[in-house]
Design an enzyme around this catalytic site. Structure first.
Site, PDB file in Angstrom:
ATOM      1  N   HIS A  99      46.064  48.327  42.226  1.00  0.00           N
ATOM      2  CA  HIS A  99      46.525  47.628  41.023  1.00  0.00           C
ATOM      3  C   HIS A  99      47.741  48.300  40.406  1.00  0.00           C
ATOM      4  O   HIS A  99      48.451  47.689  39.609  1.00  0.00           O
ATOM      5  CB  HIS A  99      45.385  47.467  40.004  1.00  0.00           C
ATOM      6  CG  HIS A  99      45.053  48.692  39.206  1.00  0.00           C
ATOM      7  ND1 HIS A  99      43.919  49.432  39.429  1.00  0.00           N
ATOM      8  CD2 HIS A  99      45.680  49.285  38.170  1.00  0.00           C
ATOM      9  CE1 HIS A  99      43.866  50.428  38.557  1.00  0.00           C
ATOM     10  NE2 HIS A  99      44.932  50.365  37.789  1.00  0.00           N
ATOM     11  N   ASP A 130      40.692  48.760  45.918  1.00  0.00           N
ATOM     12  CA  ASP A 130      41.696  49.160  44.928  1.00  0.00           C
ATOM     13  C   ASP A 130      42.386  50.466  45.303  1.00  0.00           C
ATOM     14  O   ASP A 130      42.531  51.375  44.476  1.00  0.00           O
ATOM     15  CB  ASP A 130      41.100  49.253  43.522  1.00  0.00           C
ATOM     16  CG  ASP A 130      42.196  49.179  42.449  1.00  0.00           C
ATOM     17  OD1 ASP A 130      43.388  49.071  42.809  1.00  0.00           O
ATOM     18  OD2 ASP A 130      41.853  49.232  41.252  1.00  0.00           O
ATOM     19  N   SER A 213      45.630  55.689  35.975  1.00  0.00           N
ATOM     20  CA  SER A 213      45.212  55.042  37.223  1.00  0.00           C
ATOM     21  C   SER A 213      46.006  55.578  38.402  1.00  0.00           C
ATOM     22  O   SER A 213      47.230  55.655  38.370  1.00  0.00           O
ATOM     23  CB  SER A 213      45.422  53.528  37.128  1.00  0.00           C
ATOM     24  OG  SER A 213      44.530  52.945  36.220  1.00  0.00           O
TER      25      SER A 213
END
Length: 361
Positions: A99, A130, A213
């Site tokens: 992402h 992911d 992230s």
């Protein structure tokens, strides 16, 4: 896509229970007993002197880990968004979240040791887990690969550090503990997440903020034990982040996926179980989720071989009730390709079962 935000897991936090717990803890000291107060004052001075020494040792451990690992954590600019990544090897491969890269193919990066802008290209993104790997166009001198640990050895209570670029503040470090292991978490897909259901995640109290992230969750041995990916959201607080509840993809899964991408240019063995169907959530006459309707069955796949057809409605996988496509994904995440499970479904209003040998996603 908004890769500056860790993907949000909607999680109802029992705030009242937490407040009560805090109140009980604060009330544990006994201020009404002079005898006990006196006994505390006569404790040996060596105990008091030991505390600063222990604090100093822990601080030194933190600083050593930061010196060792932070140079391997990079800031990634993907289009107009920022995220983090970890240097995977000395050939310039960087592992991050899918992402974070989104639909971009080229990226700009900076390292902790330099403000020089580096460029990189996408090798492959694997949204189902992911994860993604990108590769530097030029490997700068002194680039250091991080050491990845064994996820099976991660234990609740371990002190960990989260490293990344929260809110664009590159080379930031937060501290916490491993709160739980083996969590199965489903990302939101509406706000830039991949919608992936990810098993065996590491839950941590270390702050994971927008931009963390793809960074590193690190133990005090200087090993990356996970890639921070998700932060929980508390709907009761206006969808703000629930403090101290974050999730990281375990290092062992990161290595499995990254090694395949680097070797083959894609993921060839996901290790993720599948029914080999396309499905959608259906509701009952009271508009409550009531199962997963089979929209399409892959020819020769697991469901097809077991006699499941388009139009069937799956209501149970093994002993687990299935009400939504998300609950089906989470149930499958606990299984492996080749496992045999009993699928309960309805066809023309009649309940049936089928023994299915699971395929691979």
């Amino acid at each position: 896509m908004d890769a500056t935000r860790p993907r949000a897991l909607r999680l109802v936090v029992p705030v009242a229970a937490l407040v009560c717990s805090l109140a009980l803890v604060s009330g544990c000291s006994d201020s009404g007993s002079s005898e006990k107060t006196s006994s505390r004052k006569t404790q040996p001075s060596t105990t008091q002197a030991a505390a600063p020494a222990a604090d100093s040792d822990l601080q030194a451990d933190f600083q050593k880990v930061i010196r060792d690992v932070l140079p391997s954590v990079v800031q990634i600019q993907a289009g107009g968004d920022l995220g983090s990544g970890v240097v995977y090897d000395d050939k310039g491969h960087i592992v991050t979240n899918a992402h974070v890269v989104g639909d971009e193919k080229t990226f700009q990066m900076t390292t902790a040791n330099s403000e020089a802008v580096l460029t990189a290209k996408l090798v492959y993104a694997y949204p189902d887990q992911d994860l993604a790997v990108i590769k530097l166009d030029r490997v700068p001198d002194g680039l250091k690969a991080a050491a990845f640990g064994d996820s099976s050895k991660v234990e609740v209570g371990q002190i960990v550090l989260a490293m990344g670029s929260p809110l664009g503040l590159s080379s930031s470090v937060t501290q916490g503990i491993v709160s739980a292991t083996g969590r199965t978490v489903t990302e939101g897909g509406a706000d830039g997440g991949t919608g992936a259901t990810i098993p065996n995640m590491v839950q941590t109290s270390a702050a994971i903020n927008p931009g963390n992230s793809g960074g590193a969750l690190v133990n005090l041995d200087g090993q990356v034990i996970g890639i921070p990916t998700l932060a929980a959201i508390d709907p009761g607080m206006g969808d703000s982040a629930a403090p101290g509840i974050g999730f990281a993809i375990p290092a062992s899964m990161v290595k499995t996926v990254a090694d395949q991408i680097i070797e083959d240019g894609k993921v060839t063995d996901s290790g993720r179980a599948a029914l080999d169907i396309t499905g959608r959530t259906v509701v009952d006459d009271r508009y409550r989720a009531a199962g997963v309707a089979v929209v399409q069955v892959e020819s020769g796949g697991a469901a097809d071989k077991a006699g499941i057809e388009a139009g069937d409605i799956i209501t149970k996988l093994g002993d687990t009730d299935i009400s939504t496509i998300t609950s089906l994904s989470e149930a499958l995440a606990a299984d492996s390709p080749g496992d045999e499970v009993t699928v309960t479904y309805t066809r023309d209003g009649a309940e049936r079962t089928a023994d299915v040998t699971l395929g691979e996603q």
